[in-house]
Write a protein that holds these residues in place. Structure first.
Motif, PDB file in Angstrom:
ATOM      1  N   GLY A 192      43.510  43.543  66.341  1.00 33.60           N
ATOM      2  CA  GLY A 192      43.634  44.986  66.551  1.00 33.60           C
ATOM      3  C   GLY A 192      42.815  45.469  67.742  1.00 33.60           C
ATOM      4  N   ASP A 208      44.147  47.914  61.423  1.00 36.94           N
ATOM      5  CA  ASP A 208      44.783  48.494  60.226  1.00 36.94           C
ATOM      6  C   ASP A 208      46.027  49.322  60.543  1.00 36.94           C
ATOM      7  OD1 ASP A 208      43.078  47.436  58.232  1.00 36.94           O
ATOM      8  OD2 ASP A 208      41.543  48.904  58.766  1.00 36.94           O
ATOM      9  N   GLY A 220      46.529  48.837  66.902  1.00 37.81           N
ATOM     10  CA  GLY A 220      45.088  48.919  66.619  1.00 37.81           C
ATOM     11  C   GLY A 220      44.756  48.352  65.243  1.00 37.81           C
ATOM     12  N   VAL A 227      58.406  50.129  52.983  1.00 34.55           N
ATOM     13  CA  VAL A 227      58.065  50.254  54.413  1.00 34.55           C
ATOM     14  C   VAL A 227      58.915  51.378  55.011  1.00 34.55           C
ATOM     15  CG1 VAL A 227      57.368  47.844  54.734  1.00 34.55           C
ATOM     16  CG2 VAL A 227      59.781  48.460  54.980  1.00 34.55           C
ATOM     17  N   SER A 249      52.864  53.098  59.257  1.00 37.40           N
ATOM     18  CA  SER A 249      53.270  53.541  57.916  1.00 37.40           C
ATOM     19  C   SER A 249      52.234  54.501  57.328  1.00 37.40           C
ATOM     20  CB  SER A 249      53.400  52.313  57.007  1.00 37.40           C
ATOM     21  OG  SER A 249      53.328  52.691  55.662  1.00 37.40           O
ATOM     22  N   ALA A 293      46.764  42.220  53.675  1.00 35.13           N
ATOM     23  CA  ALA A 293      48.174  42.617  53.766  1.00 35.13           C
ATOM     24  C   ALA A 293      49.032  41.753  52.849  1.00 35.13           C
ATOM     25  CB  ALA A 293      48.644  42.465  55.212  1.00 35.13           C
ATOM     26  N   GLY A 326      48.947  48.018  60.416  1.00 33.10           N
ATOM     27  CA  GLY A 326      50.031  47.460  59.592  1.00 33.10           C
ATOM     28  C   GLY A 326      50.775  46.298  60.231  1.00 33.10           C
ATOM     29  N   LYS A 327      50.139  45.607  61.206  1.00 35.64           N
ATOM     30  CA  LYS A 327      50.806  44.489  61.889  1.00 35.64           C
ATOM     31  C   LYS A 327      51.148  43.363  60.910  1.00 35.64           C
ATOM     32  CE  LYS A 327      47.237  44.049  64.633  1.00 35.64           C
ATOM     33  NZ  LYS A 327      46.455  45.231  64.274  1.00 35.64           N
ATOM     34  N   THR A 328      50.149  42.968  60.135  1.00 34.56           N
ATOM     35  CA  THR A 328      50.362  41.811  59.254  1.00 34.56           C
ATOM     36  C   THR A 328      51.333  42.160  58.128  1.00 34.56           C
ATOM     37  OG1 THR A 328      48.093  41.209  59.790  1.00 34.56           O
ATOM     38  CG2 THR A 328      49.141  39.970  58.028  1.00 34.56           C
TER      39      THR A 328
HETATM   40  N1  LIG Z   1      54.075  49.765  54.267  1.00 34.47           N
HETATM   41  C1  LIG Z   1      52.916  49.613  53.651  1.00 34.47           C
HETATM   42  N2  LIG Z   1      52.825  49.805  52.331  1.00 34.47           N
HETATM   43  C2  LIG Z   1      51.660  49.657  51.676  1.00 34.47           C
HETATM   44  N3  LIG Z   1      50.500  49.316  52.285  1.00 34.47           N
HETATM   45  C3  LIG Z   1      50.527  49.116  53.600  1.00 34.47           C
HETATM   46  C4  LIG Z   1      51.729  49.248  54.350  1.00 34.47           C
HETATM   47  N4  LIG Z   1      51.433  48.951  55.639  1.00 34.47           N
HETATM   48  C5  LIG Z   1      50.099  48.655  55.681  1.00 34.47           C
HETATM   49  N5  LIG Z   1      49.576  48.765  54.444  1.00 34.47           N
HETATM   50  C6  LIG Z   1      48.172  48.530  54.068  1.00 34.47           C
HETATM   51  O1  LIG Z   1      47.320  48.984  55.099  1.00 34.47           O
HETATM   52  C7  LIG Z   1      46.270  48.048  55.334  1.00 34.47           C
HETATM   53  C8  LIG Z   1      46.312  47.597  56.787  1.00 34.47           C
HETATM   54  O2  LIG Z   1      47.512  46.863  57.006  1.00 34.47           O
HETATM   55  P1  LIG Z   1      47.509  45.455  57.744  1.00 34.47           P
HETATM   56  O3  LIG Z   1      46.456  44.564  57.210  1.00 34.47           O
HETATM   57  O4  LIG Z   1      48.924  44.980  57.699  1.00 34.47           O
HETATM   58  O5  LIG Z   1      47.135  45.957  59.206  1.00 34.47           O
HETATM   59  P2  LIG Z   1      46.782  45.101  60.508  1.00 34.47           P
HETATM   60  O6  LIG Z   1      47.193  45.953  61.648  1.00 34.47           O
HETATM   61  O7  LIG Z   1      47.370  43.748  60.409  1.00 34.47           O
HETATM   62  O8  LIG Z   1      45.212  45.032  60.408  1.00 34.47           O
HETATM   63  P3  LIG Z   1      44.123  44.250  61.330  1.00 34.47           P
HETATM   64  O9  LIG Z   1      44.821  43.568  62.443  1.00 34.47           O
HETATM   65  O10 LIG Z   1      43.218  45.338  61.763  1.00 34.47           O
HETATM   66  O11 LIG Z   1      43.453  43.313  60.381  1.00 34.47           O
HETATM   67  C9  LIG Z   1      46.470  46.914  54.329  1.00 34.47           C
HETATM   68  O12 LIG Z   1      45.617  47.099  53.229  1.00 34.47           O
HETATM   69  C10 LIG Z   1      47.923  47.041  53.937  1.00 34.47           C
HETATM   70  O13 LIG Z   1      48.140  46.583  52.616  1.00 34.47           O
END
Ligand SMILES: Nc1ncnc2c1ncn2[C@@H]1O[C@H](COP(=O)(O)OP(=O)(O)OP(=O)(O)O)[C@@H](O)[C@H]1O
Length: 355
Positions: A135, A37, A35, A10, A185, A4, A39-41
């Motif tokens: 997640g 991926d 869950g 966003v 997203s 991320a 987009g939390k981070t």
């Molecule tokens: N608004 C956005 N624009 C572009 N890419 C996004 C956006 N939100 C999420 N992504 C992409 O989607 C993927 C998953 O996002 P992220 O790593 O933030 O999720 P997460 O919920 O923190 O994942 P996990 O906890 O499962 O590791 C990443 O590759 C991230 O770059």
């Protein structure tokens, strides 16, 4: 490599959310749940940068132990970003809590206590404490989220949901926190297990790139997180008897509530004994096991890879990037449940009860 990174691309409601957080009474604790991926981070990185820009003091707690951004892996970490940053990997943690595995299903207690410990530190220094989570939101993961929320009582919990997969979790959390529902997203991209492993591999490799093999005196730094070393050492008669009965090479053993025996199998055949009487540890599983150096405050100074042990001399060899000054503060060497090598390859996970 970080999954991320900062983006302003966003959904519109994220800007409204930033305004809402900015306008709330401070200090404010905000937990992000969703869950894999979802987009939390990415959202946390957006909020942290936005709040810094507005002049707020921000704390980030990275408890996404399966996919940590802040080093070291397999711990929970607290950082205070002072300027804009691209990804969590750019932040230096100031306090860590040892979990010892990237798969925390059997570690709900440690996860909840660790997040609480770091939140208690963060809240004294920051206006907004942003807490990233794993997640893992179903089955035991759901209970883990409840325990965290119950213990932290975040003023706001951001729930990132694709369809309505979190409806039960929402009900369970509702008594303890105000929930803000957010859609995932369109840009969020799912990652395969292989891609996740690759990201973790880079993290391990970076962390151990300056690692050195050190000798740890287990008489001074207490081994914990295991039943090994507890009770009185076995006599040579007891070891001989166990070796003869079970065709084991008995490397070490102790008698406490039950017998704990570190062994290697000399022959392969089914062995029948009561686990409430004899607890066995496979010697080969100790090599390359992750361990944490714990200070007098229960926090983790850093992690290491357990390479070798001499049980009779109570000396272990551990690869770690910690400096001698940092190691001086260590009171405990806590055993984790993942085997990994310094090049980043994960060799496997252990069950909690295996040690
Ligand atoms: N608004 C956005 N624009 C572009 N890419 C996004 C956006 N939100 C999420 N992504 C992409 O989607 C993927 C998953 O996002 P992220 O790593 O933030 O999720 P997460 O919920 O923190 O994942 P996990 O906890 O499962 O590791 C990443 O590759 C991230 O770059």
């Amino acid at each position: 490599m970080n999954k991320a990174t900062y983006t302003e691309d966003v959904p519109e409601d994220r800007f409204e959310l930033l305004e809402r957080i900015a306008s709330e009474d401070k200090p404010l604790k905000v937990m992000l749940i969703g869950g894999t991926d979802s987009g939390k981070t990415t959202l946390l990185t957006f909020l942290a940068n936005g709040l810094l820009e507005l002049g707020f003091r921000v704390a980030v707690i990275d408890s996404d132990v399966g996919q940590k951004g802040i080093l070291p892996p397999a711990t929970l970490s607290l950082a205070f970003p002072e300027e804009r940053f691209k990804s969590l990997g750019d932040l230096r943690g100031v306090a860590h809590y040892f979990i010892g595995t990237t798969s925390p299903g059997q570690y709900a207690g440690e996860m909840a206590v660790g997040v609480r410990r770091l939140t208690d530190i963060a809240i004294n220094e920051a206006d907004v404490v942003l807490i990233d989570t794993t997640g893992f939101v179903t089955g035991p993961g759901l209970e883990m989220k409840r325990l965290k929320v119950e213990l932290i009582k975040p003023e706001l919990t951001l729930l990132l949901e694709r369809t309505d997969e979190l409806s039960h979790l929402r009900k369970v959390l509702a008594p303890y926190t105000e929930i803000i529902d957010l859609s995932v997203s369109q840009k969020a991209r799912e990652h395969s297990q292989e891609e996740r492993r690759e990201v973790r591999k880079e993290k391990w490799k970076t962390y151990f790139s300056n690692g050195e093999l050190i000798e740890v005196d287990l008489k001074k730094i207490a081994p914990t997180g295991t039943e090994m070393f507890l009770g009185r050492p076995l006599t040579s008669e007891e070891k001989d008897l166990l070796a003869a009965l079970f065709k084991w090479l008995v490397i070490a053993g102790w008698k406490n509530e039950r017998y704990t025996v570190v062994k290697a199998d000399m022959e392969s055949f089914p062995r029948h004994y009561s686990k409430s009487v004899i607890h066995t540890v496979d010697f080969e599983k100790l090599s390359n096991l992750l361990v944490g150096f714990i200070d007098g405050d229960g926090l983790c100074l850093g992690v290491g890879i357990f390479k070798w042990v001499n049980f009779s001399e109570m000396k272990a060899q551990v690869l770690t990037p910690l400096t001698p000054e940092e190691l001086e503060k260590a009171l405990e060497l806590r055993f984790g449940r993942i085997r990994v090598i310094e090049t980043g390859e994960e060799l496997g996970l252990l069950q909690r009860k295996e040690l």
